[in-house]
Design a protein around this motif. Sequence first.
Motif, short mmCIF file in Angstrom:
data_model
loop_
_atom_site.label_atom_id
_atom_site.label_comp_id
_atom_site.label_asym_id
_atom_site.label_seq_id
_atom_site.Cartn_x
_atom_site.Cartn_y
_atom_site.Cartn_z
N THR A 130 0.79 -1.24 0.00
CA THR A 130 0.00 0.00 0.00
C THR A 130 0.82 1.29 0.00
O THR A 130 0.34 2.33 -0.43
CB THR A 130 -0.91 0.05 1.24
N GLY A 131 2.07 1.24 0.54
CA GLY A 131 2.74 2.51 0.78
C GLY A 131 2.00 3.24 1.90
O GLY A 131 1.68 2.64 2.93
N ASP A 132 1.72 4.51 1.70
CA ASP A 132 0.99 5.30 2.69
C ASP A 132 -0.44 4.77 2.81
O ASP A 132 -1.28 4.98 1.94
CB ASP A 132 0.98 6.77 2.26
N ARG A 133 -0.73 4.10 3.92
CA ARG A 133 -2.05 3.48 4.09
C ARG A 133 -3.17 4.51 4.13
O ARG A 133 -4.28 4.27 3.66
CB ARG A 133 -2.08 2.66 5.38
N GLN A 134 -2.86 5.68 4.72
CA GLN A 134 -3.90 6.69 4.87
C GLN A 134 -4.37 7.23 3.53
O GLN A 134 -5.52 7.62 3.36
CB GLN A 134 -3.38 7.84 5.74
N GLU A 184 -9.07 -9.27 9.32
CA GLU A 184 -8.47 -8.37 8.33
C GLU A 184 -9.33 -7.13 8.09
O GLU A 184 -8.88 -6.18 7.44
CB GLU A 184 -8.24 -9.10 7.00
N LEU A 185 -10.55 -7.13 8.57
CA LEU A 185 -11.43 -5.97 8.40
C LEU A 185 -10.85 -4.76 9.13
O LEU A 185 -10.63 -4.80 10.35
CB LEU A 185 -12.83 -6.28 8.94
N ASP A 186 -10.57 -3.72 8.38
CA ASP A 186 -10.06 -2.45 8.92
C ASP A 186 -8.71 -2.58 9.64
O ASP A 186 -8.34 -1.70 10.42
CB ASP A 186 -11.08 -1.82 9.88
N LYS A 187 -7.99 -3.65 9.40
CA LYS A 187 -6.71 -3.83 10.08
C LYS A 187 -5.64 -2.88 9.54
O LYS A 187 -4.94 -2.22 10.31
CB LYS A 187 -6.22 -5.28 9.96
N ASN A 188 -5.52 -2.83 8.23
CA ASN A 188 -4.52 -1.96 7.61
C ASN A 188 -5.15 -0.85 6.77
O ASN A 188 -4.77 0.30 6.85
CB ASN A 188 -3.56 -2.79 6.73
N PRO A 248 9.46 3.81 1.24
CA PRO A 248 8.57 3.33 2.30
C PRO A 248 7.73 4.47 2.87
O PRO A 248 8.24 5.53 3.21
CB PRO A 248 9.55 2.78 3.36
N GLY A 249 6.41 4.21 2.92
CA GLY A 249 5.50 5.22 3.46
C GLY A 249 5.06 6.28 2.48
O GLY A 249 4.25 7.14 2.82
N ALA A 250 5.57 6.22 1.25
CA ALA A 250 5.19 7.21 0.24
C ALA A 250 3.89 6.79 -0.46
O ALA A 250 3.42 5.67 -0.30
CB ALA A 250 6.30 7.39 -0.79
#
Length: 558
Positions: free
Chosen positions: A282-286, A303-307, A542-544
Amino acid sequence: MKMTGAQAVVKVLLQHGVDTVFGYPGGQVIPLYDALYDAPLRNVLTVHEQGAVHAADGYSRASGRTGVCIATSGPGGTNIVTGLATAYLDSVPLIAITGQVPLHNLGRDSFQEIDIVGVTLPITKYNVLVRKKEDLLTSLRMAFVLAREGRPGPVLVDIPSDLQVAEVEWTEQETKNSVAEELKADAGKLHQAAEVLNKAERPVLLVGGGALNSGAEAELLELAQKLDMPVVSTLMGLGVFPASEERSLGLTGMHGHIAANMAVANADTLIVAGSRFSDRVTGDRQRYAGEKTIIQLDIDPSELDKNVSAHIFLVGDVKATLKDLLPLLQKTKHPIWRKKIKKWDAEEDRSLLETGRLTAPWLIEEVNCFFAGRDVIYITDVGQNQMWAAQYLKVDNPRQHITSGGCGTMGFGLPASLGAALAKPETQVIEICGDGGFKMTGMELYTAAREKVHLISIVINNSCLGMVKQWQELFYNGRYSATLLTEFGFTGFAKSCGADGRRAMTREEFKEALKEAAASEKPFVIEAVVNQDDLVEPMVAPGAVLDDFVKAHRTSSC
């Protein structure tokens, strides 16, 4: 019927269709190994317990059956911890049987006494210390059910040595059958998902490892063709949807193809089959969801709403869910969307294929051509080799691509290849690994030679820990701390193990080595020497955001 506990263990294994076990003997499993002496099982002695658990893992992934490994107490048990974590994070059904000190010595810091149940509690689906001989059969039979039920995973059964020699009463009573088939998605949510998909203008299908475990390849192909959807895959999902199908965009995520990542980033609807939305995907999950509608199919409700939060979550077996969903969908075409994706695909840098020197992407393409149409299983280690393989291998079938995804275990490749080759003796097993990972468990080449297993191990030798070095170059100003390696004689090592090998420094030498390896009756190591400055591209930091690609050779301080 009465028998020893060890004989009962063997009989349970046979009852559940086990034909091969991997392990290493020691003081607290001598009774079990004595029972294996006359058993109609292939008993594979590995060089190290880590090799045994990875081999059992590879056996399971290649065959779809439950792998089995055996280790003694203390260091024998702790040596399989990494392999259990590897299987746990990738949802692989596996049974680990460990010996334990006698019951009267428990809790006394006895020789080689380790609380392996406590150690492995977070990395097994279930584990148990058998304390009564009356519980032995029940515990073992339950282990086989739980390893496969619902979301698969590893199970550990710890058996004190005195219970292995104790007299037990054999019974034919079975535990309950798996209930995975009963898990069905909610009908109302199915109609809701169908309504969204039927209206979608830029749909994308994301295939994960859960779809492999479900055996949903036919339904996914029908779904993609019916809705004319581009398809992207996680590392664990490669091969579930055929790479040669025109809608396949290949790998998505940190090292995903430009077209694959751009399609996900710009989709209005994303349907996800059996993926846990790892940070590498996903990279940046938000910001992953953006303005798209996400429909998630998974057998595991945790797994519901976990990530990433899905708008519609369909809990149930992926294959069964798709079977219920497909009749609700309307056949459609998306020519404008497909044209846009084709334009993104043209932007990808393929220079490592076009240069005249030997490179990892080129040799992987050569392997594709050489083994086209043959029955092949590709197994990769971890690092740059893994990502290049994920990007360039043409994998059209489930269980044709095996790798350590969630745990990212260096050293996984060679012993897993051993297990896969024993599970599928008529199939050509090809390992693709790096020089660092190969050296971690390379002694299992001796096991492969002793077992007369023909596997090909392609060592991409760039004389460094390539992926760590790549991060050091891109994000740590080129400060290569502890990542540059000294020379190692891979071909000489292979021959010392009873295998064979050849070094390749040019494209022509690699072609010759590949022909020689395919014709050999021994395990064969091809050492492919490549430039250590070659980077795995594309790359998302990472995180992008998923479509924010790192520019090659860019450095920045962290």
